[in-house]
Design a protein around this motif. Structure first.
Motif, PDB file in Angstrom:
ATOM      1  N   GLY A 247     -15.539  28.790 -33.264  1.00 42.20           N
ATOM      2  CA  GLY A 247     -14.488  29.702 -32.820  1.00 42.20           C
ATOM      3  C   GLY A 247     -13.121  29.108 -33.047  1.00 42.20           C
ATOM      4  O   GLY A 247     -12.882  28.407 -34.042  1.00 42.20           O
ATOM      5  N   VAL A 248     -12.215  29.351 -32.116  1.00 48.82           N
ATOM      6  CA  VAL A 248     -10.843  28.873 -32.222  1.00 48.82           C
ATOM      7  C   VAL A 248     -10.768  27.440 -31.700  1.00 48.82           C
ATOM      8  O   VAL A 248     -11.198  27.165 -30.574  1.00 48.82           O
ATOM      9  CB  VAL A 248      -9.888  29.788 -31.423  1.00 48.82           C
ATOM     10  N   PRO A 249     -10.229  26.497 -32.479  1.00 45.37           N
ATOM     11  CA  PRO A 249     -10.105  25.113 -32.003  1.00 45.37           C
ATOM     12  C   PRO A 249      -9.293  25.046 -30.702  1.00 45.37           C
ATOM     13  O   PRO A 249      -8.263  25.704 -30.571  1.00 45.37           O
ATOM     14  CB  PRO A 249      -9.376  24.398 -33.147  1.00 45.37           C
ATOM     15  N   PHE A 250      -9.794  24.226 -29.770  1.00 45.77           N
ATOM     16  CA  PHE A 250      -9.155  24.114 -28.457  1.00 45.77           C
ATOM     17  C   PHE A 250      -8.872  22.635 -28.188  1.00 45.77           C
ATOM     18  O   PHE A 250      -9.777  21.850 -27.916  1.00 45.77           O
ATOM     19  CB  PHE A 250     -10.073  24.691 -27.378  1.00 45.77           C
ATOM     20  N   LEU A 251      -7.591  22.249 -28.295  1.00 44.85           N
ATOM     21  CA  LEU A 251      -7.206  20.851 -28.177  1.00 44.85           C
ATOM     22  C   LEU A 251      -7.114  20.423 -26.720  1.00 44.85           C
ATOM     23  O   LEU A 251      -6.650  21.183 -25.861  1.00 44.85           O
ATOM     24  CB  LEU A 251      -5.855  20.601 -28.859  1.00 44.85           C
ATOM     25  N   PRO A 263      -9.723  14.943 -34.451  1.00 44.74           N
ATOM     26  CA  PRO A 263     -10.696  16.031 -34.272  1.00 44.74           C
ATOM     27  C   PRO A 263     -11.964  15.632 -33.523  1.00 44.74           C
ATOM     28  O   PRO A 263     -12.834  16.476 -33.294  1.00 44.74           O
ATOM     29  CB  PRO A 263     -11.022  16.414 -35.722  1.00 44.74           C
ATOM     30  N   LYS A 264     -12.082  14.373 -33.122  1.00 48.61           N
ATOM     31  CA  LYS A 264     -13.287  13.928 -32.435  1.00 48.61           C
ATOM     32  C   LYS A 264     -13.477  14.699 -31.126  1.00 48.61           C
ATOM     33  O   LYS A 264     -12.542  14.842 -30.335  1.00 48.61           O
ATOM     34  CB  LYS A 264     -13.205  12.427 -32.149  1.00 48.61           C
ATOM     35  N   ASP A 265     -14.683  15.200 -30.903  1.00 45.35           N
ATOM     36  CA  ASP A 265     -15.030  15.960 -29.692  1.00 45.35           C
ATOM     37  C   ASP A 265     -14.145  17.193 -29.504  1.00 45.35           C
ATOM     38  O   ASP A 265     -13.877  17.610 -28.372  1.00 45.35           O
ATOM     39  CB  ASP A 265     -14.941  15.066 -28.444  1.00 45.35           C
ATOM     40  N   LEU A 266     -13.690  17.765 -30.596  1.00 44.79           N
ATOM     41  CA  LEU A 266     -12.886  18.992 -30.521  1.00 44.79           C
ATOM     42  C   LEU A 266     -13.745  20.134 -29.992  1.00 44.79           C
ATOM     43  O   LEU A 266     -14.871  20.325 -30.429  1.00 44.79           O
ATOM     44  CB  LEU A 266     -12.340  19.339 -31.909  1.00 44.79           C
ATOM     45  N   LYS A 267     -13.207  20.891 -29.050  1.00 51.89           N
ATOM     46  CA  LYS A 267     -13.913  22.034 -28.475  1.00 51.89           C
ATOM     47  C   LYS A 267     -13.441  23.331 -29.134  1.00 51.89           C
ATOM     48  O   LYS A 267     -12.395  23.367 -29.799  1.00 51.89           O
ATOM     49  CB  LYS A 267     -13.681  22.108 -26.965  1.00 51.89           C
ATOM     50  N   TYR A 268     -14.216  24.398 -28.913  1.00 56.27           N
ATOM     51  CA  TYR A 268     -13.885  25.710 -29.470  1.00 56.27           C
ATOM     52  C   TYR A 268     -14.025  26.773 -28.384  1.00 56.27           C
ATOM     53  O   TYR A 268     -14.842  26.639 -27.464  1.00 56.27           O
ATOM     54  CB  TYR A 268     -14.806  26.048 -30.641  1.00 56.27           C
TER      55      TYR A 268
END
Length: 528
Positions: A247-251, A263-268
């Motif tokens: 989905g949409v990257p969530f920082l 980008p490590k452990d990037l949530k969406y």
């Protein structure tokens, strides 16, 4: 890890040739159990965390005589090898004087035929084996009976000393190399700090200004809210149920590092939820600053994040007079970081709030000079990054030296063998004979004191075992289920003849699986 026996060496279990000694801790609520000066030296695993020396003479605190008497800690002689058996497994040191430990150790009292430094280095070498033998759910631990089964390689005594001397020398060089590499790391850190200080003071672009007809006086003193279109904060609230596989990257804070997006452990999150969080929407060129935990770390949202959102980050959207790259340079500089530290709030967790970001002071050059500053910083940091990559490669090679050197030592390849050395087989026989003599005397003493308890009682009618049918720690396992027991009680449940019972008792005591303890006039047996 496979242990192969080099030519002219011998192998055995460590409990066959050393005395395994546990430790203990007195009640910590009573401060009189401990001393900072004087008393009995006492080591805990925490004392060996980060400890680099081979020998140790004391820990952070000592036991008082009262504290020593109140626990199961035992005094061990000079040269005993301490080995942490839990939390974590594998810290090693040699006692520089008479010493004791807490229950986080299973240590080894050595015969004179074993060089303590040789055993010290060997235990470092077989740490993976020790870890594999540990058991437990909450944390792994090695019991006294288990650790006694650790494999031990024995070289001729003169060769033990030659190996230990050589390893002392080589590891001294390796440690010196580590220290030099650590200094390089510090130099690189200072270099980056100096670049940022020069960038934000105008020194970095002095030549550029001279060549392009600019002057330092053109820099203006302002604040961020005066030169930004918007300064806001990312979404604050529970997010666990909103995360999706794609989905949409969530920082989050951990995705923001100084000068770069990680980008490590990037949530969406879903597109639908992203549209609801319009306030925290991110666009390429936005500047994001960590708000909580490690406030102040800052990077520019990269071009590849065309659509993104965030949680608990301060979002800075520069206006036409402020370049995003320069804003990032300035916020990561010591000048701005000092301001961040002064504005942090909170007790359990530190925060840097939007209001403070709006009021953060800023020295602002022309847009053209900002762009030149960013170019210079990126060039110099790229140079530092290359040096750091070479540094990490060198560190990796150095770290591989230690296990490789130990492996070579215990393959018998580090130092030349001398045919005039007494063979390790003779050495092992002498150790075992001396140990057998001591154990026999001890077991005879136990036997004499305890036979009166046993001989008057008839053995119940039960199935009897032969010694060949039982485990090496048969009696110890029985004790573990009951705690401290008398020899009479142990004999009643051992399912052995009285002669086999005493033979097994002698064996398990000799291997350090169990021991005799006294309370008043009573004698008991307990597992170590």
């Amino acid at each position: 890890m496979i242990i192969e026996v080099p030519p002219n060496w011998e192998s055995c279990e460590i409990g066959e040739v050393t005395k395994v000694v546990g430790g203990g801790t007195p009640p910590s609520k009573d401060p009189t159990n401990f001393e900072t000066e004087g008393g009995i030296p006492w080591i805990t695993p925490a004392d060996l965390s980060g400890y680099k020396n081979t020998f140790i003479d004391r820990g952070a605190r000592n036991l008082s005589e009262k504290g020593f008497a109140a626990c199961s800690a035992a005094k061990m002689p000079v040269g005993s090898v301490l080995f942490s058996s839990r939390a974590p497994i594998g810290y090693v040191a040699i006692a520089a004087n008479e010493i004791s430990t807490n229950q986080g150790f299973k240590s080894f009292v050595l015969p004179e035929e074993l060089d303590s430094r040789f055993v010290y280095f060997y235990l470092r070498h077989i740490k993976p084996i020790a870890e594999a033998m540990a058991t437990g759910t909450t944390f792994k631990e090695l019991s006294g009976s288990t650790i006694a089964h650790l494999p031990l390689l024995i070289a001729p005594l003169p060769e033990q000393k030659r190996i230990a001397d050589k390893l002392d020398t080589l590891f001294g060089w390796i440690d010196a190399c580590r220290e030099r590499l650590d200094r390089v790391q510090l130099i690189l850190k200072r270099f980056r700090q100096s670049v940022l200080a020069a960038a934000t003071s105008g020194q970095l672009t002095e030549d550029w200004r001279r060549q392009n007809g600019h002057i330092r006086d053109s820099w203006i003193s302002t604040d961020f809210q005066s030169v930004c279109r918007e300064i806001t904060v990312g979404h604050v609230g529970k997010m666990v149920s909103e995360y999706r596989e794609t989905g949409v990257p969530f920082l989050r804070s951990l995705n923001v590092r100084p000068f770069h997006f990680d980008p490590k452990d990037l949530k969406y999150i879903s597109q639908e939820f992203h549209l609801k969080l319009s306030k925290s929407t991110l666009r390429p060129g936005d500047v994001v600053i960590v708000r909580s935990g490690a406030p102040g770390q800052c990077c520019v949202v990269p071009a590849e994040l065309v659509e993104a959102n965030c949680s608990d980050l301060v979002i800075v959207r520069p206006g036409p007079k402020l370049a995003a790259g320069f804003a990032c340079v300035f916020i990561n500089s010591e000048m701005a970081q000092s301001f961040v530290r002064s504005e942090r709030v909170g007790v359990a967790q530190l925060h840097f709030n939007v209001g403070s970001m709006k009021n953060a002071p800023l020295l602002l050059p022309s847009l053209e000079e900002q762009q030149e500053i960013v170019r210079c910083v990126e060039t110099l940091f790229a140079f530092a990054d290359k040096l750091e990559a070479r540094l990490e490669a060198a560190r990796s090679r150095v770290e591989r030296l230690t296990p490789a050197t130990l492996a070579k030592a215990f393959r018998g390849e580090l130092v030349p063998q001398d045919p005039n050395d007494e063979p390790a087989s003779v050495l092992l026989e002498r150790i075992q004979a001396a140990r057998q003599s001591r154990v026999s005397i001890s077991s005879t003493s136990i036997k004499r004191k305890l036979r009166s308890q046993i001989k008057t009682d008839k053995k119940p009618e039960v199935t009897m075992y032969e010694l060949s049918e039982i485990q090496p720690n048969h009696l110890t396992n029985l004790i573990k289920g009951k705690g401290r027991v008398t020899a009479k009680a142990l004999y009643q449940i051992a399912q052995l003849t009285i002669e086999d019972f005493y033979e097994q008792l002698r064996s398990e005591e000799g291997k350090g699986f169990l021991r005799e303890v006294r309370e008043g006039n009573e004698s008991y047996l307990e597992a170590t």
